[in-house]
Design a protein around this motif. Sequence first.
Motif, short mmCIF file in Angstrom:
data_model
loop_
_atom_site.label_atom_id
_atom_site.label_comp_id
_atom_site.label_asym_id
_atom_site.label_seq_id
_atom_site.Cartn_x
_atom_site.Cartn_y
_atom_site.Cartn_z
N MET A 190 144.36 -4.13 85.68
CA MET A 190 144.53 -5.19 86.65
C MET A 190 144.05 -6.50 86.03
SD MET A 190 143.07 -5.53 90.55
CE MET A 190 143.78 -4.01 91.06
N PRO A 191 144.83 -7.58 86.14
CA PRO A 191 144.40 -8.85 85.55
C PRO A 191 143.19 -9.43 86.26
CG PRO A 191 146.47 -9.12 86.74
CD PRO A 191 146.13 -7.65 86.78
N ASP A 192 142.45 -10.26 85.52
CA ASP A 192 141.30 -10.94 86.11
C ASP A 192 141.78 -11.88 87.21
OD1 ASP A 192 139.55 -9.71 84.38
OD2 ASP A 192 139.67 -11.33 82.90
N ALA A 193 140.90 -12.13 88.16
CA ALA A 193 141.23 -13.07 89.23
C ALA A 193 141.39 -14.46 88.64
CB ALA A 193 140.11 -13.08 90.27
N PRO A 194 142.35 -15.24 89.13
CA PRO A 194 142.53 -16.59 88.60
C PRO A 194 141.31 -17.46 88.88
CG PRO A 194 143.92 -16.24 90.54
CD PRO A 194 143.26 -14.93 90.21
N ALA A 195 141.05 -18.38 87.99
CA ALA A 195 139.93 -19.31 88.17
C ALA A 195 140.22 -20.24 89.34
CB ALA A 195 139.73 -20.12 86.89
N ARG A 196 139.17 -20.61 90.02
CA ARG A 196 139.32 -21.58 91.12
C ARG A 196 139.54 -22.96 90.55
NH1 ARG A 196 138.09 -20.62 96.26
NH2 ARG A 196 137.20 -22.66 96.58
N SER A 197 140.35 -23.73 91.22
CA SER A 197 140.59 -25.11 90.78
C SER A 197 139.99 -26.07 91.79
CB SER A 197 142.09 -25.37 90.64
OG SER A 197 142.68 -25.44 91.92
N ALA A 198 140.07 -27.35 91.46
CA ALA A 198 139.50 -28.39 92.33
C ALA A 198 140.21 -28.44 93.68
CB ALA A 198 139.58 -29.74 91.65
N VAL A 199 141.42 -27.91 93.77
CA VAL A 199 142.14 -27.99 95.04
C VAL A 199 142.00 -26.74 95.88
CG1 VAL A 199 143.82 -29.67 94.21
CG2 VAL A 199 144.30 -27.25 93.97
N GLY A 209 140.14 -24.10 98.35
CA GLY A 209 139.31 -24.36 99.52
C GLY A 209 140.17 -24.79 100.68
N PRO A 210 139.55 -25.40 101.68
CA PRO A 210 140.32 -25.78 102.86
C PRO A 210 141.41 -26.80 102.47
CG PRO A 210 137.98 -26.28 103.16
CD PRO A 210 138.17 -25.75 101.78
#
Length: 73
Positions: A1-10, A12-13
């Motif tokens: 299973m691939p790693d979870a994608p990194a969070r970006s600045a956008v 969130g809400p």
Amino acid sequence: MPDAPARSAVDGPPHTLAELVMAWGCGWAVSRDTPAPVAVPGGFRIDVGRPGHRVRHVLHTYDADSLGRLGRS
């Protein structure tokens, strides 16, 4: 299973259109070495101050009356 994608600045809400437009305007002003945007009804104004390009208005909300007032000013 691939790693979870990194969070970006956008992540969130969700942001409102007004917030996104202002963020773009702040970046535009920095990239062109102009004063920061000033909030106006429906968007913002940047006092560019260059010949042939004194002021820039960017609006996220507008109607014919508001555009007419800006054009006359």
